[in-house]
Design a protein around this motif. Sequence first.
Motif, PDB file in Angstrom:
ATOM      1  N   GLY A  14      20.033   5.853   3.199  1.00 36.91           N
ATOM      2  CA  GLY A  14      19.416   7.176   3.063  1.00 36.91           C
ATOM      3  C   GLY A  14      20.332   8.170   2.370  1.00 36.91           C
ATOM      4  O   GLY A  14      19.902   8.944   1.502  1.00 36.91           O
ATOM      5  N   PHE A  15      21.624   8.148   2.745  1.00 34.24           N
ATOM      6  CA  PHE A  15      22.582   9.063   2.122  1.00 34.24           C
ATOM      7  C   PHE A  15      22.773   8.734   0.640  1.00 34.24           C
ATOM      8  O   PHE A  15      22.847   9.637  -0.203  1.00 34.24           O
ATOM      9  CB  PHE A  15      23.926   8.990   2.846  1.00 34.24           C
ATOM     10  N   THR A  16      22.830   7.420   0.318  1.00 30.86           N
ATOM     11  CA  THR A  16      23.011   7.004  -1.078  1.00 30.86           C
ATOM     12  C   THR A  16      21.836   7.459  -1.942  1.00 30.86           C
ATOM     13  O   THR A  16      22.019   7.916  -3.072  1.00 30.86           O
ATOM     14  CB  THR A  16      23.156   5.483  -1.169  1.00 30.86           C
ATOM     15  N   ARG A  17      20.621   7.336  -1.404  1.00 30.40           N
ATOM     16  CA  ARG A  17      19.432   7.754  -2.152  1.00 30.40           C
ATOM     17  C   ARG A  17      19.418   9.254  -2.421  1.00 30.40           C
ATOM     18  O   ARG A  17      18.992   9.711  -3.482  1.00 30.40           O
ATOM     19  CB  ARG A  17      18.166   7.382  -1.371  1.00 30.40           C
ATOM     20  N   ARG A  18      19.906  10.027  -1.468  1.00 30.78           N
ATOM     21  CA  ARG A  18      19.815  11.480  -1.575  1.00 30.78           C
ATOM     22  C   ARG A  18      21.065  12.131  -2.164  1.00 30.78           C
ATOM     23  O   ARG A  18      21.042  13.300  -2.524  1.00 30.78           O
ATOM     24  CB  ARG A  18      19.530  12.084  -0.193  1.00 30.78           C
ATOM     25  N   TYR A  19      22.154  11.385  -2.243  1.00 28.91           N
ATOM     26  CA  TYR A  19      23.414  11.983  -2.692  1.00 28.91           C
ATOM     27  C   TYR A  19      23.289  12.580  -4.098  1.00 28.91           C
ATOM     28  O   TYR A  19      23.716  13.713  -4.344  1.00 28.91           O
ATOM     29  CB  TYR A  19      24.540  10.934  -2.659  1.00 28.91           C
ATOM     30  N   GLY A  20      22.732  11.796  -5.022  1.00 28.50           N
ATOM     31  CA  GLY A  20      22.591  12.304  -6.388  1.00 28.50           C
ATOM     32  C   GLY A  20      21.697  13.530  -6.450  1.00 28.50           C
ATOM     33  O   GLY A  20      21.968  14.489  -7.190  1.00 28.50           O
ATOM     34  N   HIS A  21      20.621  13.503  -5.655  1.00 29.19           N
ATOM     35  CA  HIS A  21      19.694  14.639  -5.614  1.00 29.19           C
ATOM     36  C   HIS A  21      20.395  15.897  -5.107  1.00 29.19           C
ATOM     37  O   HIS A  21      20.294  16.974  -5.709  1.00 29.19           O
ATOM     38  CB  HIS A  21      18.520  14.270  -4.707  1.00 29.19           C
ATOM     39  N   TYR A  22      21.118  15.759  -4.004  1.00 31.49           N
ATOM     40  CA  TYR A  22      21.821  16.916  -3.432  1.00 31.49           C
ATOM     41  C   TYR A  22      22.935  17.411  -4.351  1.00 31.49           C
ATOM     42  O   TYR A  22      23.218  18.619  -4.416  1.00 31.49           O
ATOM     43  CB  TYR A  22      22.400  16.554  -2.059  1.00 31.49           C
ATOM     44  N   LYS A  23      23.581  16.494  -5.056  1.00 33.85           N
ATOM     45  CA  LYS A  23      24.655  16.889  -5.965  1.00 33.85           C
ATOM     46  C   LYS A  23      24.120  17.758  -7.099  1.00 33.85           C
ATOM     47  O   LYS A  23      24.710  18.785  -7.447  1.00 33.85           O
ATOM     48  CB  LYS A  23      25.338  15.640  -6.528  1.00 33.85           C
ATOM     49  N   VAL A  24      22.983  17.345  -7.658  1.00 33.70           N
ATOM     50  CA  VAL A  24      22.372  18.140  -8.733  1.00 33.70           C
ATOM     51  C   VAL A  24      21.952  19.510  -8.218  1.00 33.70           C
ATOM     52  O   VAL A  24      22.161  20.537  -8.881  1.00 33.70           O
ATOM     53  CB  VAL A  24      21.161  17.390  -9.332  1.00 33.70           C
ATOM     54  N   LEU A  25      21.361  19.555  -7.024  1.00 37.39           N
ATOM     55  CA  LEU A  25      20.952  20.834  -6.447  1.00 37.39           C
ATOM     56  C   LEU A  25      22.151  21.757  -6.240  1.00 37.39           C
ATOM     57  O   LEU A  25      22.073  22.968  -6.500  1.00 37.39           O
ATOM     58  CB  LEU A  25      20.239  20.603  -5.113  1.00 37.39           C
ATOM     59  N   SER A  26      23.263  21.193  -5.773  1.00 34.92           N
ATOM     60  CA  SER A  26      24.471  21.999  -5.555  1.00 34.92           C
ATOM     61  C   SER A  26      24.983  22.580  -6.862  1.00 34.92           C
ATOM     62  O   SER A  26      25.398  23.751  -6.922  1.00 34.92           O
ATOM     63  CB  SER A  26      25.561  21.142  -4.899  1.00 34.92           C
ATOM     64  N   GLU A  27      24.952  21.774  -7.930  1.00 30.10           N
ATOM     65  CA  GLU A  27      25.411  22.269  -9.233  1.00 30.10           C
ATOM     66  C   GLU A  27      24.486  23.370  -9.766  1.00 30.10           C
ATOM     67  O   GLU A  27      24.948  24.344 -10.362  1.00 30.10           O
ATOM     68  CB  GLU A  27      25.470  21.109 -10.224  1.00 30.10           C
ATOM     69  N   ILE A  28      23.176  23.223  -9.541  1.00 32.33           N
ATOM     70  CA  ILE A  28      22.232  24.252  -9.988  1.00 32.33           C
ATOM     71  C   ILE A  28      22.481  25.563  -9.254  1.00 32.33           C
ATOM     72  O   ILE A  28      22.422  26.647  -9.833  1.00 32.33           O
ATOM     73  CB  ILE A  28      20.781  23.772  -9.768  1.00 32.33           C
ATOM     74  N   ILE A  29      22.761  25.454  -7.946  1.00 31.12           N
ATOM     75  CA  ILE A  29      23.020  26.656  -7.146  1.00 31.12           C
ATOM     76  C   ILE A  29      24.276  27.368  -7.628  1.00 31.12           C
ATOM     77  O   ILE A  29      24.335  28.603  -7.705  1.00 31.12           O
ATOM     78  CB  ILE A  29      23.143  26.288  -5.655  1.00 31.12           C
ATOM     79  N   LYS A  30      25.316  26.594  -7.978  1.00 30.87           N
ATOM     80  CA  LYS A  30      26.577  27.197  -8.427  1.00 30.87           C
ATOM     81  C   LYS A  30      26.447  27.823  -9.808  1.00 30.87           C
ATOM     82  O   LYS A  30      27.058  28.862 -10.082  1.00 30.87           O
ATOM     83  CB  LYS A  30      27.672  26.129  -8.449  1.00 30.87           C
ATOM     84  N   ASN A  31      25.668  27.194 -10.689  1.00 28.88           N
ATOM     85  CA  ASN A  31      25.530  27.691 -12.055  1.00 28.88           C
ATOM     86  C   ASN A  31      24.314  28.595 -12.150  1.00 28.88           C
ATOM     87  O   ASN A  31      23.191  28.168 -11.900  1.00 28.88           O
ATOM     88  CB  ASN A  31      25.366  26.518 -13.046  1.00 28.88           C
ATOM     89  N   SER A  32      24.533  29.858 -12.472  1.00 27.29           N
ATOM     90  CA  SER A  32      23.435  30.814 -12.609  1.00 27.29           C
ATOM     91  C   SER A  32      22.700  30.560 -13.920  1.00 27.29           C
ATOM     92  O   SER A  32      23.296  30.287 -14.947  1.00 27.29           O
ATOM     93  CB  SER A  32      23.960  32.252 -12.597  1.00 27.29           C
ATOM     94  N   GLY A  33      21.386  30.665 -13.860  1.00 26.14           N
ATOM     95  CA  GLY A  33      20.562  30.472 -15.059  1.00 26.14           C
ATOM     96  C   GLY A  33      19.116  30.787 -14.750  1.00 26.14           C
ATOM     97  O   GLY A  33      18.673  30.695 -13.595  1.00 26.14           O
ATOM     98  N   ASN A  34      18.361  31.165 -15.773  1.00 21.51           N
ATOM     99  CA  ASN A  34      16.974  31.546 -15.571  1.00 21.51           C
ATOM    100  C   ASN A  34      16.039  30.342 -15.545  1.00 21.51           C
ATOM    101  O   ASN A  34      15.001  30.361 -14.905  1.00 21.51           O
ATOM    102  CB  ASN A  34      16.533  32.518 -16.681  1.00 21.51           C
ATOM    103  N   ASP A  35      16.427  29.264 -16.231  1.00 20.38           N
ATOM    104  CA  ASP A  35      15.543  28.112 -16.344  1.00 20.38           C
ATOM    105  C   ASP A  35      15.985  26.994 -15.409  1.00 20.38           C
ATOM    106  O   ASP A  35      15.988  25.819 -15.773  1.00 20.38           O
ATOM    107  CB  ASP A  35      15.527  27.620 -17.796  1.00 20.38           C
ATOM    108  N   PHE A  36      16.357  27.346 -14.179  1.00 21.13           N
ATOM    109  CA  PHE A  36      16.899  26.337 -13.267  1.00 21.13           C
ATOM    110  C   PHE A  36      15.816  25.398 -12.743  1.00 21.13           C
ATOM    111  O   PHE A  36      16.106  24.267 -12.353  1.00 21.13           O
ATOM    112  CB  PHE A  36      17.613  27.007 -12.095  1.00 21.13           C
TER     113      PHE A  36
END
Length: 342
Positions: free
Chosen positions: A59-81
């Motif tokens: 379960g963690f392996t399946r979601r790790y990539g998803h959560y990693k991308v979400l974390s990067e989106i949260i850190k990087n400000s942008g209008n087209d997130f």
Amino acid sequence: MSLLQYLEDKLSVIILAVSMMLFTSLMMFISPGGRYDTGDILYNLLGCFTLIGVYLVVGFTRRYGHYKVLSEIIKNSGNDFFAAIPKSVSHEQRLYMSLARKLHKAKLEADQTFHEERTDFHDFIISWIHEVKLPITACHLLLRNNTISSLEELVNKLEDEVNKIDHYVEQTLYYSRIDSFSRDYLIAEVSLNQIMRASVRKYAKMFVAKRIRFTMWEEETTVYSDTKWLGFIIDQIVTNALKYTERGGSVICSLEENTREKRLLIEDTGIGIPPEELVRIFDKGYTGSNGRKNTSSTGMGLYLANQMAIKLGHSLTVKSEEGQYTELAIIFPKSRSIYHYI
């Protein structure tokens, strides 16, 4: 998201699984038949722990990539997130994403509305500044003009220009308060005769100066409305009638009534409105061909009057024949129940 955070999210599942394992082991241990020894119980626990571990790791392996991308989106400000958000991996995430998109869309629409209103207000203020400069300039010219024969004539002309300034200032004040309308009105039974006469008195000098005849109904009539806001609506209609009626014309106010409504009709013998422009006279900033010929037209008077009429539970209609007449009607529903929803 780290493994520890993932385990915290799955804590309820882990507690349930461990509880079931302990309960099963206990049942095996106290079984009346005594067929299960300690080794069997330990093997059972080991197998269960292994299955739980595999479930959590997968379960963690399946979601790790998803959560990693979400974390990067949260850190990087942008209008087209939203375009960068990865595909949801569970039904719960799809529901949250649908809600987030709905909220984001509502925010964009609110921002767009705010931007449009701000632009409209800016355009209105620029137009208003140009319009109010005309009577101010006229006042300066009158004060410098040496050809005026008497002080009384000078005072009268200055008063006319000051009244124009007062009209523009009042229009701007009502425009700025239209969004807070719900906190600044009181629906009550008011005298339509008194409000009509007050408006005519306000513009009496214009009636006299242009020799425009004014007639109105005689019987006392009441309607359900707000005195101040209804007075402003009538003022806008009367000033338009005076502005576009030639010298020697007339303004006629009459009433019509049936079982459902009362109608205040304000008709002038002015230049009329072209048929193709009738559907647009209540649009914001629309001046029409007549307004473009008249340099003192902002195109806001009837727009504000119509908006306020709607907020009061009334409605405005117009009939006109170019070169003959224009008739504005304010419709007052007789049923008081309609005002409970305002």
